[in-house]
Design a protein around this motif. Structure first.
Motif, short mmCIF file in Angstrom:
data_model
loop_
_atom_site.label_atom_id
_atom_site.label_comp_id
_atom_site.label_asym_id
_atom_site.label_seq_id
_atom_site.Cartn_x
_atom_site.Cartn_y
_atom_site.Cartn_z
N MET A 185 -22.89 13.49 14.48
CA MET A 185 -23.57 12.87 15.60
C MET A 185 -23.59 11.36 15.39
O MET A 185 -24.22 10.89 14.45
CB MET A 185 -25.01 13.41 15.71
CG MET A 185 -25.09 14.91 15.82
SD MET A 185 -26.79 15.53 15.67
CE MET A 185 -27.59 14.66 17.01
N SER A 210 -26.47 7.98 18.36
CA SER A 210 -27.51 8.89 18.83
C SER A 210 -28.42 8.22 19.85
O SER A 210 -28.69 7.01 19.77
CB SER A 210 -28.33 9.39 17.65
OG SER A 210 -27.52 10.13 16.76
N ASP A 252 -31.03 12.94 22.75
CA ASP A 252 -30.42 13.92 21.86
C ASP A 252 -31.47 14.68 21.04
O ASP A 252 -31.14 15.63 20.33
CB ASP A 252 -29.44 13.24 20.89
CG ASP A 252 -28.25 12.63 21.57
OD1 ASP A 252 -27.79 11.56 21.11
OD2 ASP A 252 -27.77 13.20 22.57
N VAL A 301 -22.27 14.41 25.38
CA VAL A 301 -22.02 14.04 23.98
C VAL A 301 -20.57 13.64 23.73
O VAL A 301 -20.23 13.22 22.61
CB VAL A 301 -22.41 15.17 23.01
CG1 VAL A 301 -23.85 15.60 23.26
CG2 VAL A 301 -21.46 16.36 23.11
#
Length: 122
Positions: free
Chosen positions: A82, A85, A89, A63
């Motif tokens: 986030m 994406s 994920d 990430v």
């Protein structure tokens, strides 16, 4: 007693963004490290990101550069932004916090939220 309540999960398209929040409430004497973990179906729970009380951060390699963890100590809240994406994920995201309470101020305990589902799909 202490509670961690996550919010902000949902469905997002690949390349999209979501912001998760986790608020700690209860008899908090001191809030130490906070973090986010995730668990995909059939997989073990894994670390996503952590942040210390001094705002030092740590990220899973998967990430880095896409997710950002932050915290608001005045609100006892940790966030996970986030971005970019990916379908991988997709998971239930759990908030974690190390806390000492007024009942046991010298004892640090690990607490978990109930989780919030994040699905990345078109």
């Amino acid at each position: 007693q202490l509670q961690l309540v996550e919010s902000g999960g949902g469905l997002v398209q690949p390349g999209g963004s979501l912001r998760l929040s986790c608020a700690a409430s209860g008899s908090i004497f001191r809030l130490y490290a906070m973090g986010w973990y995730r668990q995909a179906p059939g997989k073990q729970r894994e670390l996503v990101a952590t942040i210390t009380s001094g705002s030092s951060t740590n990220y899973a390699d998967s990430v880095k550069g896409r997710f950002t963890i932050s915290r608001d100590n005045a609100k006892n809240t940790v966030y996970l932004q986030m971005n970019s994406s990916k379908p991988e994920d997709t998971a239930v995201y759990y908030c974690n916090a190390v806390v000492s309470t007024y009942v046991t101020p010298n004892y640090q305990r690990n607490y978990w939220g109930l989780g919030t589902q994040v699905t990345v799909s078109s």
